[in-house]
Scaffold this active site. Sequence first.
Site, PDB file in Angstrom:
ATOM      1  N   GLU A 281      -0.993  -1.217  -4.959  1.00  8.75           N
ATOM      2  CA  GLU A 281      -2.237  -0.482  -5.210  1.00  8.75           C
ATOM      3  C   GLU A 281      -2.029   0.518  -6.338  1.00  8.75           C
ATOM      4  O   GLU A 281      -1.071   1.284  -6.333  1.00  8.75           O
ATOM      5  CB  GLU A 281      -2.697   0.244  -3.945  1.00  8.75           C
ATOM      6  CG  GLU A 281      -4.032   0.952  -4.143  1.00  8.75           C
ATOM      7  CD  GLU A 281      -4.542   1.572  -2.861  1.00  8.75           C
ATOM      8  OE1 GLU A 281      -5.233   0.873  -2.099  1.00  8.75           O
ATOM      9  OE2 GLU A 281      -4.232   2.751  -2.626  1.00  8.75           O
TER      10      GLU A 281
ATOM     11  N   ASP B  72      -2.824   1.101   6.805  1.00  8.23           N
ATOM     12  CA  ASP B  72      -1.908   0.812   5.691  1.00  8.23           C
ATOM     13  C   ASP B  72      -1.410  -0.632   5.744  1.00  8.23           C
ATOM     14  O   ASP B  72      -1.186  -1.254   4.703  1.00  8.23           O
ATOM     15  CB  ASP B  72      -0.710   1.770   5.724  1.00  8.23           C
ATOM     16  CG  ASP B  72      -1.152   3.212   5.850  1.00  8.23           C
ATOM     17  OD1 ASP B  72      -1.361   3.853   4.819  1.00  8.23           O
ATOM     18  OD2 ASP B  72      -1.311   3.675   7.000  1.00  8.23           O
TER      19      ASP B  72
ATOM     20  N   ASP C 202       0.884  -1.163   0.000  1.00  9.55           N
ATOM     21  CA  ASP C 202       0.000   0.000   0.000  1.00  9.55           C
ATOM     22  C   ASP C 202       0.921   1.212   0.000  1.00  9.55           C
ATOM     23  O   ASP C 202       1.431   1.609   1.050  1.00  9.55           O
ATOM     24  CB  ASP C 202      -0.895  -0.015   1.242  1.00  9.55           C
ATOM     25  CG  ASP C 202      -1.853   1.167   1.266  1.00  9.55           C
ATOM     26  OD1 ASP C 202      -2.334   1.575   0.191  1.00  9.55           O
ATOM     27  OD2 ASP C 202      -2.110   1.693   2.370  1.00  9.55           O
TER      28      ASP C 202
END
Length: 189
Positions: free
Chosen positions: A68, A141, A7
């Site tokens: 991501e 996260d 992330d």
Amino acid sequence: MRVLGVDPGLTRCGFGVVDGGNGRTVTPVAVDVVRTPADLELSSRLLRISEAAESWIDLHRPEVVAIERVFAQHNVRTAMGTAQAGGVVALAAARRGIPVCFHTPSEVKAAVTGSGSADKAQVTAMVTRILKLAAAPRPADAADALALAICHCWRAPMIERMARAEAAAAEQKRRYQARLAEVKKAGTR
């Protein structure tokens, strides 16, 4: 399949590793968040993230890195920093010959919760449940990094089938065009 989920972010970059088994079986391996101080130069922050990514890749030896995909945010500066962080992680993987796949937030949410519009609390709750963790990964996260890895484990077979189908279609098109060219050539004689 061992997957490193990332992330990306300049302030907090989540790293999570899972092992995917048959069906939808996933086992947690490691999770953490790398932080970089906002008062550091951008290049120094990116270097720290890159070094962390290299360390995680070397330690956990993932077969693939799932990052991501950044596609839109209200704050352009935040979006740029997030994309840059994802880029240095992708570069670290590429240098080691490890494939990189990008997943949108809605793909990840849909994979782990069943809804592409799930909120962070729902994603965290499902990651905790899927991985049978004693406590929820914190901060968000960390949970998001694990969610990315889970998402990739579950979507990889479909992605592979689609790639094979696209390759077969491209080959079929090439053959058709070659045959068409032969027919045209024979007709002009």
